[in-house]
Design a protein around this motif. Sequence first.
Motif, short mmCIF file in Angstrom:
data_model
loop_
_atom_site.label_atom_id
_atom_site.label_comp_id
_atom_site.label_asym_id
_atom_site.label_seq_id
_atom_site.Cartn_x
_atom_site.Cartn_y
_atom_site.Cartn_z
N LEU A 25 11.55 6.79 20.88
CA LEU A 25 11.12 6.54 19.50
C LEU A 25 9.61 6.75 19.35
N VAL A 26 8.85 6.35 20.33
CA VAL A 26 7.40 6.51 20.25
C VAL A 26 7.03 7.99 20.14
N THR A 27 7.66 8.83 20.95
CA THR A 27 7.29 10.26 20.94
C THR A 27 7.79 10.98 19.69
N THR A 28 8.84 10.48 19.06
CA THR A 28 9.36 11.16 17.87
C THR A 28 8.91 10.53 16.56
N SER A 29 8.21 9.41 16.61
CA SER A 29 7.79 8.74 15.38
C SER A 29 6.70 9.53 14.66
N LEU A 30 6.67 9.38 13.34
CA LEU A 30 5.65 10.03 12.53
C LEU A 30 4.27 9.48 12.85
N GLU B 256 -6.88 0.02 10.39
CA GLU B 256 -5.66 0.58 10.99
C GLU B 256 -4.50 0.55 10.00
N ILE B 257 -4.41 -0.53 9.24
CA ILE B 257 -3.35 -0.63 8.23
C ILE B 257 -3.53 0.47 7.19
N ASN B 258 -4.77 0.69 6.76
CA ASN B 258 -5.03 1.75 5.77
C ASN B 258 -4.72 3.13 6.34
N LYS B 259 -5.11 3.39 7.59
CA LYS B 259 -4.80 4.69 8.21
C LYS B 259 -3.29 4.91 8.29
N PHE B 260 -2.58 3.87 8.68
CA PHE B 260 -1.13 3.94 8.82
C PHE B 260 -0.49 4.26 7.46
N THR B 261 -0.87 3.52 6.43
CA THR B 261 -0.27 3.75 5.11
C THR B 261 -0.70 5.09 4.52
N ASP B 262 -1.88 5.57 4.86
CA ASP B 262 -2.29 6.91 4.41
C ASP B 262 -1.36 7.98 4.97
N ILE C 79 1.79 7.52 5.90
CA ILE C 79 3.08 7.35 5.24
C ILE C 79 3.02 7.93 3.82
N ASN C 80 1.97 7.60 3.09
CA ASN C 80 1.85 8.11 1.72
C ASN C 80 1.72 9.62 1.69
N SER C 81 1.04 10.19 2.64
CA SER C 81 0.95 11.66 2.74
C SER C 81 2.33 12.26 2.97
N MET C 82 3.11 11.63 3.83
CA MET C 82 4.46 12.10 4.09
C MET C 82 5.32 11.98 2.83
N ILE C 83 5.14 10.92 2.09
CA ILE C 83 5.90 10.72 0.85
C ILE C 83 5.57 11.83 -0.15
N GLU C 84 4.29 12.16 -0.25
CA GLU C 84 3.87 13.22 -1.17
C GLU C 84 4.51 14.56 -0.80
N LYS C 85 4.69 14.79 0.48
CA LYS C 85 5.32 16.03 0.94
C LYS C 85 6.83 15.96 0.85
N LYS D 210 0.79 -1.22 0.00
CA LYS D 210 0.00 0.00 0.00
C LYS D 210 0.83 1.28 0.00
N ILE D 211 2.11 1.18 0.29
CA ILE D 211 2.96 2.37 0.33
C ILE D 211 3.42 2.71 -1.09
N ASN D 212 3.33 4.00 -1.43
CA ASN D 212 3.67 4.47 -2.77
C ASN D 212 5.15 4.85 -2.88
N ALA D 213 6.01 3.92 -2.54
CA ALA D 213 7.46 4.15 -2.62
C ALA D 213 8.15 2.80 -2.60
N ASP D 214 9.43 2.81 -2.92
CA ASP D 214 10.24 1.60 -2.88
C ASP D 214 10.42 1.20 -1.41
#
Length: 162
Positions: free
Chosen positions: A103-108, A145-151, A153-159, A24-28
């Motif tokens: 790591l929990v507090t700094t994670s995306l 939850e998987i879809n929310k998580f990948t959304d 990540i994909n939003s971050m990739i777009e930015k 589901k992630i739009n990246a390598d």
Amino acid sequence: MNIALIYTTTNRSTKKSCKLVCEKINADTQLIPINMAKNNCILKYNLIILASSNNRGKVQSAMKRYISTNLKNLKEKPTALILNCDENNDIDKILKKTFTEELVTTSLTSSNFGYELDENNFMEKRKINKLIKQNEKLPALDLNEINKFTDVINSMIEKRVD
């Protein structure tokens, strides 16, 4: 953007959920079992996703060792965290116990995808039969939850946040 999804598991549901995330992630995205992850491999990737199962509160020791060895490099990279455990547990507490509070507090983003029982495993097959006899719902991966998580990540990739 290059993404490493480093995982450890004692059952198949963490690997299964990680494969779904990769699709589901739009990246390598490289799916890397923790025993194959080299300490310096973090440096090659723009984003690190760490995934671990947690069975009855037991933390995967391989993940704890990997994080303690690589904490400095992990803090310098964007990270995201995946947990596969019972949704009735205190997820924040388990996230911090598994991945460290730092790591929990700094994670995306971080998420609990739930888990599945493996009917090929004798002990888990007994649990499945017991739940069926009691007319209880079998545990399942939380696709929402998987879809929310990948959304996220994909939003971050777009930015293009590197």
